[in-house]
Design an enzyme around this catalytic site. Sequence first.
Site, PDB file in Angstrom:
ATOM      1  N   HIS A  42     -13.582  36.134 -14.290  1.00  0.00           N
ATOM      2  CA  HIS A  42     -13.263  35.038 -15.192  1.00  0.00           C
ATOM      3  C   HIS A  42     -13.702  33.726 -14.554  1.00  0.00           C
ATOM      4  O   HIS A  42     -13.934  33.652 -13.350  1.00  0.00           O
ATOM      5  CB  HIS A  42     -11.753  34.989 -15.470  1.00  0.00           C
ATOM      6  CG  HIS A  42     -10.952  34.818 -14.215  1.00  0.00           C
ATOM      7  ND1 HIS A  42     -10.461  35.890 -13.502  1.00  0.00           N
ATOM      8  CD2 HIS A  42     -10.590  33.711 -13.516  1.00  0.00           C
ATOM      9  CE1 HIS A  42      -9.832  35.442 -12.424  1.00  0.00           C
ATOM     10  NE2 HIS A  42      -9.889  34.123 -12.409  1.00  0.00           N
ATOM     11  N   HIS A 126     -17.281  28.799 -11.311  1.00  0.00           N
ATOM     12  CA  HIS A 126     -17.598  29.964 -10.487  1.00  0.00           C
ATOM     13  C   HIS A 126     -16.747  31.158 -10.905  1.00  0.00           C
ATOM     14  O   HIS A 126     -15.643  30.999 -11.416  1.00  0.00           O
ATOM     15  CB  HIS A 126     -17.380  29.657  -9.002  1.00  0.00           C
ATOM     16  CG  HIS A 126     -15.941  29.497  -8.633  1.00  0.00           C
ATOM     17  ND1 HIS A 126     -15.252  28.343  -8.892  1.00  0.00           N
ATOM     18  CD2 HIS A 126     -15.081  30.360  -8.048  1.00  0.00           C
ATOM     19  CE1 HIS A 126     -14.008  28.490  -8.473  1.00  0.00           C
ATOM     20  NE2 HIS A 126     -13.869  29.700  -7.966  1.00  0.00           N
TER      21      HIS A 126
END
Length: 193
Positions: A42, A126
């Site tokens: 995620h 990220h």
Amino acid sequence: MRLFAAVLPPRAAVEELALLVEGLRTLPGADGLRWTGRPGWHYTLAFMGEVDEPLLPELSERLARAARRTQPFPLRVHGGGRFGHRTLWAGAAGGLDDLRLLAERSDAAARRSGVAMDEHRRYQAHLTLARSRVDTDLRPFVAELERFKGGRWEVTELALVRSNLPASGVPGEAPRYETIATWPLGGPGPAAG
């Protein structure tokens, strides 16, 4: 509850990334890394840590508002990098300004709901792929990641995710993530998770 707001990549993006990670896991030194699993992939927007349950209704209302104020936008998993010598991550490309805005709105929603947030830092999109307990030369992994360009997809919702920390005491066991609720971007209200 340990909570965070996130963008969850769709199945096609996860499958593309999984193929790349299979290759990364064959590189020298890969066995010394603790690899995250597909269910944990995620883009964290705002990490809230422990949130008292009485704050949840207002937090949900404010996150829904943040989602409504943000239009859907394109994104793809792209490139990657490292934090120091211990964390390897995949990056993102596409609507990065929109992603940052959604992260800022999610952070503000948590703060205004009374969630004690860490110091605000500039958002870095990220998706964590692996961690190490000791300093590791991650440059060969980053070199492979830098060539990766995943397929484009549309971010259409904001998710509130609960992180259930391992309780078994088994070394290397990863947290388990549970989506509590999602809100459509540019849309009217919540959907149960």
